[in-house]
Write a protein that holds these residues in place. Structure first.
Motif, PDB file in Angstrom:
ATOM      1  N   MET A  44     -34.362 -27.077  17.598  1.00  0.00           N
ATOM      2  CA  MET A  44     -33.999 -28.499  17.506  1.00  0.00           C
ATOM      3  C   MET A  44     -35.271 -29.325  17.370  1.00  0.00           C
ATOM      4  N   ALA A  45     -35.168 -30.500  16.757  1.00  0.00           N
ATOM      5  CA  ALA A  45     -36.375 -31.302  16.526  1.00  0.00           C
ATOM      6  C   ALA A  45     -36.077 -32.790  16.541  1.00  0.00           C
ATOM      7  N   THR A  46     -37.113 -33.569  16.832  1.00  0.00           N
ATOM      8  CA  THR A  46     -37.098 -35.016  16.683  1.00  0.00           C
ATOM      9  C   THR A  46     -38.504 -35.462  16.296  1.00  0.00           C
ATOM     10  N   GLU A  47     -38.604 -36.598  15.623  1.00  0.00           N
ATOM     11  CA  GLU A  47     -39.926 -37.111  15.258  1.00  0.00           C
ATOM     12  C   GLU A  47     -40.534 -37.939  16.389  1.00  0.00           C
ATOM     13  N   TYR A  48     -39.793 -38.103  17.497  1.00  0.00           N
ATOM     14  CA  TYR A  48     -40.244 -38.967  18.583  1.00  0.00           C
ATOM     15  C   TYR A  48     -40.815 -38.158  19.750  1.00  0.00           C
ATOM     16  N   PRO A  49     -41.621 -38.809  20.599  1.00  0.00           N
ATOM     17  CA  PRO A  49     -42.226 -38.096  21.734  1.00  0.00           C
ATOM     18  C   PRO A  49     -41.186 -37.607  22.743  1.00  0.00           C
ATOM     19  N   ALA A  50     -41.582 -36.643  23.552  1.00  0.00           N
ATOM     20  CA  ALA A  50     -40.682 -36.096  24.574  1.00  0.00           C
ATOM     21  C   ALA A  50     -40.282 -37.149  25.591  1.00  0.00           C
ATOM     22  N   THR A  51     -41.129 -38.170  25.780  1.00  0.00           N
ATOM     23  CA  THR A  51     -40.858 -39.212  26.773  1.00  0.00           C
ATOM     24  C   THR A  51     -39.988 -40.339  26.235  1.00  0.00           C
ATOM     25  N   SER A  52     -39.675 -40.334  24.942  1.00  0.00           N
ATOM     26  CA  SER A  52     -38.816 -41.362  24.348  1.00  0.00           C
ATOM     27  C   SER A  52     -37.355 -41.045  24.663  1.00  0.00           C
ATOM     28  N   MET A  53     -36.465 -41.989  24.387  1.00  0.00           N
ATOM     29  CA  MET A  53     -35.042 -41.754  24.609  1.00  0.00           C
ATOM     30  C   MET A  53     -34.524 -40.539  23.824  1.00  0.00           C
ATOM     31  N   PRO A  54     -34.812 -40.422  22.516  1.00  0.00           N
ATOM     32  CA  PRO A  54     -34.363 -39.222  21.805  1.00  0.00           C
ATOM     33  C   PRO A  54     -34.976 -37.937  22.367  1.00  0.00           C
TER      34      PRO A  54
END
Length: 351
Positions: A44-54
């Protein structure tokens, strides 16, 4: 004495043969048992940091799925676009099987389907209750849009209210005209241009180099996204314009979803629901936490924009809503009308 030994020898021989067969059978079954117990790993992936809501959403979902399937399914989240996939590229990456699941910011999916721009329309849903109501109203439409992309919608992640980060204070409409703004979708870019600023729709990962070289001197983002990227290192002012409370979406490959057993689908669905509930609950304290973090890092926060700046942005937003309605078609326009009508009724009842 020999007659006594012979039966004993036969029994010993039978035992050895039986034991040998048992060991052999176990040896043959061991790889099968091992294969059956090996977990199913999802990238799984997101372009946002681990500390962000996503980012926190992916972490929570991974934990919920692993627990509810007793380790049979193990999602492996990655952050900061480290998988090489930004939000706009996420649907294709999941559809093609490069990832099993992932998070994408709704504003980046406007070219996939304009319905995804609904949550980031300017000054439409500016409170947690309103954003939640709009998300619930449009959920089936979001799910259908993902189905067309070969994906199954898992859960929705809300963002805190969008504000304006800037290098200098923004007190007048003339200050807006000095801005070169990173916007998060084409609608917000159009709004900022209509207000007199230069604006371009950029992914966060592409924004940081422009901040460093000075070609971007303002960013449209929440305190959450800004804190994740430490925007205060470049932009020490934040104006809480209350632009919108946009959404991110976490979806998975339809073929992967359909290959699950009924029990596994139930477990994943329950994990997704639990994750989304936690995401909305996080908003209750998120703004206060972000504000404290920002002030702790020297950010000057203007909680209420000046009336002239607020009016200039609202005037600029009117045409953007009309453009979206012309793009999205009858169903999207009906959704917005239904939401606005319900919101006005709720506000009247509250008086």
């Amino acid at each position: 004495m020999r007659p006594l030994r012979y039966p004993f020898a036969q029994a010993a021989l039978r035992f050895a043969i039986t034991a040998g067969l048992a060991v052999g059978v176990l040896a043959l079954l061991a790889p099968i048992a091992h294969a059956q117990s090996a977990p199913m790993v999802w990238q799984m992936a997101t372009e946002y940091p681990a500390t962000s809501m996503p980012g926190e959403g992916l972490t929570t979902f991974a934990q919920e799925v692993a627990a509810r399937t007793q380790g049979a399914i193990v999602p492996k989240p990655t952050f900061d676009a480290s998988a090489g996939v930004k939000s706009a590229q996420m649907p294709a990456a999941i559809r093609e099987g490069k990832l099993q699941a992932g998070d994408a910011f709704g504003g980046a999916l406007g070219e996939v389907d304009p319905i995804f721009l609904l949550s980031s329309l300017p000054f439409v849903a500016t409170s947690v209750d309103k954003a939640h109501r709009l998300a619930d109203l449009a959920r089936a439409d979001y799910a259908r849009a993902f189905e067309k992309q070969g994906q199954h919608l898992l859960y929705i992640t809300p963002w805190p209210p969008t504000g304006l980060w800037s290098r200098k204070a923004v007190d007048t409409p003339d200050d807006l005209r000095t801005l070169s703004v990173r916007a998060y979708d084409e609608t917000s870019a159009e709004v900022m241009r209509a207000a007199g600023a230069k604006a371009q729709n950029l992914a966060f990962a592409d924004t940081m180099p422009d901040l460093k070289d000075g070609s971007v001197n303002a960013v449209l983002s929440s305190g959450d996204g800004g804190a994740g990227r430490k925007l205060w290192e470049y932009l020490p002012y934040f104006t809480a314009i209350g632009y919108a409370m946009p959404l991110s979406f976490t979806s998975m490959n339809t073929a992967t979803w359909q290959a699950l057993t009924a029990a596994q689908r139930d477990a994943v669905t329950s994990a997704a629901k639990a994750t989304e509930n936690k995401q909305w609950a996080r908003l209750n304290t998120r703004v206060a936490e972000n504000t404290a973090r920002m002030r702790g890092n020297g950010v000057t926060i203007q909680d209420t924009p000046t009336p002239s700046v607020q009016q200039a942005l609202r005037d600029a937003g009117l045409s953007a809503v009309g453009v979206w309605q012309s793009r999205v078609g009858e169903r999207g326009a009906q959704l917005l009308k239904l939401y606005l009508g319900a919101s006005q009724k709720t506000e009247k009842n509250a008086l």
